[in-house]
Design an enzyme around this catalytic site. Structure first.
Site, PDB file in Angstrom:
ATOM      1  N   ASN A   1      -4.880   6.791  15.431  1.00 44.26           N
ATOM      2  CA  ASN A   1      -6.090   6.406  14.688  1.00 44.26           C
ATOM      3  C   ASN A   1      -6.419   4.972  15.027  1.00 44.26           C
ATOM      4  OD1 ASN A   1      -6.676   8.688  13.200  1.00 44.26           O
ATOM      5  ND2 ASN A   1      -5.176   8.160  11.639  1.00 44.26           N
TER       6      ASN A   1
ATOM      7  N   CYS B   1      -1.286   0.862   8.088  1.00 45.86           N
ATOM      8  CA  CYS B   1      -0.199   1.007   9.049  1.00 45.86           C
ATOM      9  C   CYS B   1      -0.419   2.188   9.968  1.00 45.86           C
ATOM     10  CB  CYS B   1       1.138   1.171   8.342  1.00 45.86           C
ATOM     11  SG  CYS B   1       2.477   1.381   9.513  1.00 45.86           S
TER      12      CYS B   1
ATOM     13  N   HIS C   1       7.433   6.714  20.847  1.00 44.69           N
ATOM     14  CA  HIS C   1       6.126   6.248  21.318  1.00 44.69           C
ATOM     15  C   HIS C   1       6.045   5.957  22.814  1.00 44.69           C
ATOM     16  CE1 HIS C   1       5.378   6.250  17.144  1.00 44.69           C
ATOM     17  NE2 HIS C   1       5.651   5.010  16.873  1.00 44.69           N
TER      18      HIS C   1
ATOM     19  N   CYS D   1      -0.127  -1.527  15.356  1.00 48.44           N
ATOM     20  CA  CYS D   1      -0.030  -1.359  13.901  1.00 48.44           C
ATOM     21  C   CYS D   1      -0.656  -2.522  13.147  1.00 48.44           C
ATOM     22  CB  CYS D   1       1.445  -1.231  13.533  1.00 48.44           C
ATOM     23  SG  CYS D   1       1.721  -1.243  11.761  1.00 48.44           S
TER      24      CYS D   1
ATOM     25  N   GLU E   1       9.774  -1.773   7.883  1.00 49.70           N
ATOM     26  CA  GLU E   1      10.787  -1.042   8.652  1.00 49.70           C
ATOM     27  C   GLU E   1      11.930  -0.722   7.681  1.00 49.70           C
ATOM     28  OE1 GLU E   1      11.807   0.393  11.707  1.00 49.70           O
ATOM     29  OE2 GLU E   1      13.500   0.674  10.341  1.00 49.70           O
TER      30      GLU E   1
ATOM     31  N   CYS F   1       3.407   8.527   1.001  1.00 47.48           N
ATOM     32  CA  CYS F   1       3.859   7.653   2.074  1.00 47.48           C
ATOM     33  C   CYS F   1       4.128   6.288   1.447  1.00 47.48           C
ATOM     34  CB  CYS F   1       2.756   7.582   3.123  1.00 47.48           C
ATOM     35  SG  CYS F   1       3.234   6.677   4.560  1.00 47.48           S
TER      36      CYS F   1
ATOM     37  N   CYS G   1       5.580  -6.471   7.476  1.00 48.99           N
ATOM     38  CA  CYS G   1       6.636  -5.960   8.369  1.00 48.99           C
ATOM     39  C   CYS G   1       6.867  -6.957   9.497  1.00 48.99           C
ATOM     40  CB  CYS G   1       6.221  -4.611   8.950  1.00 48.99           C
ATOM     41  SG  CYS G   1       7.493  -3.895  10.006  1.00 48.99           S
TER      42      CYS G   1
ATOM     43  N   CYS H   1       4.797  -4.178  15.837  1.00 46.91           N
ATOM     44  CA  CYS H   1       4.394  -3.136  16.792  1.00 46.91           C
ATOM     45  C   CYS H   1       2.922  -3.356  17.171  1.00 46.91           C
ATOM     46  CB  CYS H   1       4.592  -1.746  16.197  1.00 46.91           C
ATOM     47  SG  CYS H   1       6.312  -1.436  15.779  1.00 46.91           S
TER      48      CYS H   1
ATOM     49  N   GLU I   1       0.810  -1.210   0.000  1.00 45.87           N
ATOM     50  CA  GLU I   1       0.000   0.000   0.000  1.00 45.87           C
ATOM     51  C   GLU I   1       0.845   1.263   0.000  1.00 45.87           C
ATOM     52  OE1 GLU I   1      -2.370  -0.739   3.545  1.00 45.87           O
ATOM     53  OE2 GLU I   1      -1.317   0.991   4.362  1.00 45.87           O
TER      54      GLU I   1
ATOM     55  N   SER J   1      11.903   6.891   8.232  1.00 49.75           N
ATOM     56  CA  SER J   1      11.378   6.734   9.587  1.00 49.75           C
ATOM     57  C   SER J   1      11.634   5.318  10.088  1.00 49.75           C
ATOM     58  CB  SER J   1       9.867   7.004   9.544  1.00 49.75           C
ATOM     59  OG  SER J   1       9.288   6.767  10.794  1.00 49.75           O
TER      60      SER J   1
HETATM   61  S1  SF4 Z   1       4.624   0.583  12.917  1.00 44.66           S
HETATM   62 FE1  SF4 Z   1       6.062   0.385  11.198  1.00 44.66          FE
HETATM   63  S2  SF4 Z   1       7.741  -0.837  12.087  1.00 44.66           S
HETATM   64 FE2  SF4 Z   1       5.986  -1.141  13.444  1.00 44.66          FE
HETATM   65  S3  SF4 Z   1       4.957  -2.997  12.652  1.00 44.66           S
HETATM   66 FE3  SF4 Z   1       4.008  -1.187  11.669  1.00 44.66          FE
HETATM   67  S4  SF4 Z   1       5.078  -0.974   9.720  1.00 44.66           S
HETATM   68 FE4  SF4 Z   1       6.363  -2.250  11.052  1.00 44.66          FE
END
Ligand code: SF4
Length: 350
Positions: free
Chosen positions: A299, A342, A225, A130, A171, A116, A123, A127, A103, A200
């Site tokens: 969000n 994400c 975070h 996410c 990442e 973006c 990934c 996290c 995406e 990032s």
């Molecule tokens: S926030 Fe970024 S690094 Fe973390 S799981 Fe989602 S895509 Fe991966």
């Protein structure tokens, strides 16, 4: 009549597609195909300026040669799905050559068009807040697959892309070589200023220094975070292997090596990391740092239980950091209704 190409295409992840090649490499390629060198410049312009999707689109090429090479892979994806939010943010699902879907989001404002981009399919970082992390990891993207996302958004908006943020799926520092290569192509071949490109990361041991060694003049953002190690580990499981103290030391090194400040991203999660004492703790952690903090009200996604704080809580957090002389701003999300997957990506109003 089917004509055998002099250079065979490789697999989708192989580099032997045309997108991503420099002017010199394209010139060599056209010459290998028996064409004069100036066709390399034409090909370069059609790939990067006009966004050609097939060699048969390139009307300045002789018809007979276009016919010969029309199936040679340029390296462009197909738009599988597009949704447009009321704020005009567009989310795309792009189908890669091997059929995988990634995406990309296009975020327009009056003066900017920001893309973006994803750097991986899925990934592995997992996290907790996410949606991409919940879906697991499939593979890294090749440089041309990153550049293609920008060209696709540019073509769809019929407007030049001004900024690119690596905050989509993946990442970026786990795919550093391809990301650095894509950054250089976006800068040199697509014409986007280095400072308008943002990489990032949630942070990985040794990788920040590796990035710094490339001396890119990009904007560098680190997803914090949390103001302490215990909470960070809860939100970002990979943080167990990379204590906050070490991450901040590496950020200091990055500033020293590149002479560029670091942006700290902080997603505000109601009742989890948005308390006044946590703002104080954060201020202590980053005091004296050459940095800027972006507070990003969360969000909600259906896969996680987190909630977005109300505006009173957001402002209270902001005020504490300001009183502590921390450079800080709140970045409100765009395209919430597009249901981008994400957590970082959805917050990507730049
Ligand atoms: S926030 Fe970024 S690094 Fe973390 S799981 Fe989602 S895509 Fe991966």
């Amino acid at each position: 009549m089917a004509i055998e190409l002099k250079t065979k295409p490789k697999s989708p992840q192989g580099q032997n597609v045309l997108l991503g090649k420099s002017l010199q490499e394209l010139t060599e390629w056209v010459q290998e195909q028996g064409q004069p060198a100036y066709r390399g410049k034409q090909l370069y312009q059609w790939l990067y300026e006009k966004g050609a999707r097939s060699l048969s689109d390139i009307s300045v090429f002789p018809k007979s040669w276009r016919e010969e090479v029309k199936d040679y892979p340029i390296g462009r994806s197909q738009i599988h799905h597009r949704s447009i939010a009321p704020d005009k943010t567009r989310k795309y699902l792009l189908r890669l050559q091997d059929g995988l879907i990634i995406e990309t989001v296009g975020i327009p404002t009056e003066k900017r068009l920001t893309v973006c981009v994803s750097s991986q399919v899925g990934c592995p970082m997992d996290c907790d807040f996410c949606a991409t992390g919940k879906g697991g990891f499939t593979r890294n993207l090749a440089p041309h697959e990153i550049v293609d996302q920008v060209l696709t958004v540019q073509e769809d908006f019929q407007r030049r892309v001004s900024h690119v943020v690596f905050m989509g799926m993946g990442e970026p520092l786990l795919n550093l070589k391809a990301v650095v290569s894509a950054v250089n192509i976006l800068n040199q071949d697509v014409g986007i200023g280095m400072r308008s490109l943002t990489i990032s990361t949630v942070g990985l041991p040794a990788k920040i220094e590796q990035l710094a060694r490339h001396q890119l003049q990009v904007t560098f953002a680190v997803s914090l975070h949390a103001p302490n190690q215990a909470l960070r580990e809860q939100l970002i499981p990979s943080a167990k292997h990379y204590p906050l103290k070490n991450l901040l030391e590496d950020c200091h090194k990055y500033v020293e090596m590149t002479k560029r400040r670091v942006t700290f991203e902080y997603i505000l999660l109601a009742g989890v990391n948005d308390l006044p004492e946590q703002a104080q703790e954060l201020a202590v952690q980053i005091r004296g740092f050459q940095s800027h903090v972006n507070l990003i009200p969360y969000n909600p996604i259906s896969e996680a239980d987190y909630k977005r704080p109300n505006s009173q809580r957001i402002n209270a957090f902001l005020n504490i950091l300001q009183q502590e002389n921390i450079a800080v701003s709140v970045r409100y999300s765009r395209g919430l209704e597009t249901d981008a997957a994400c957590g970082q990506l959805r917050a990507a109003k730049v």
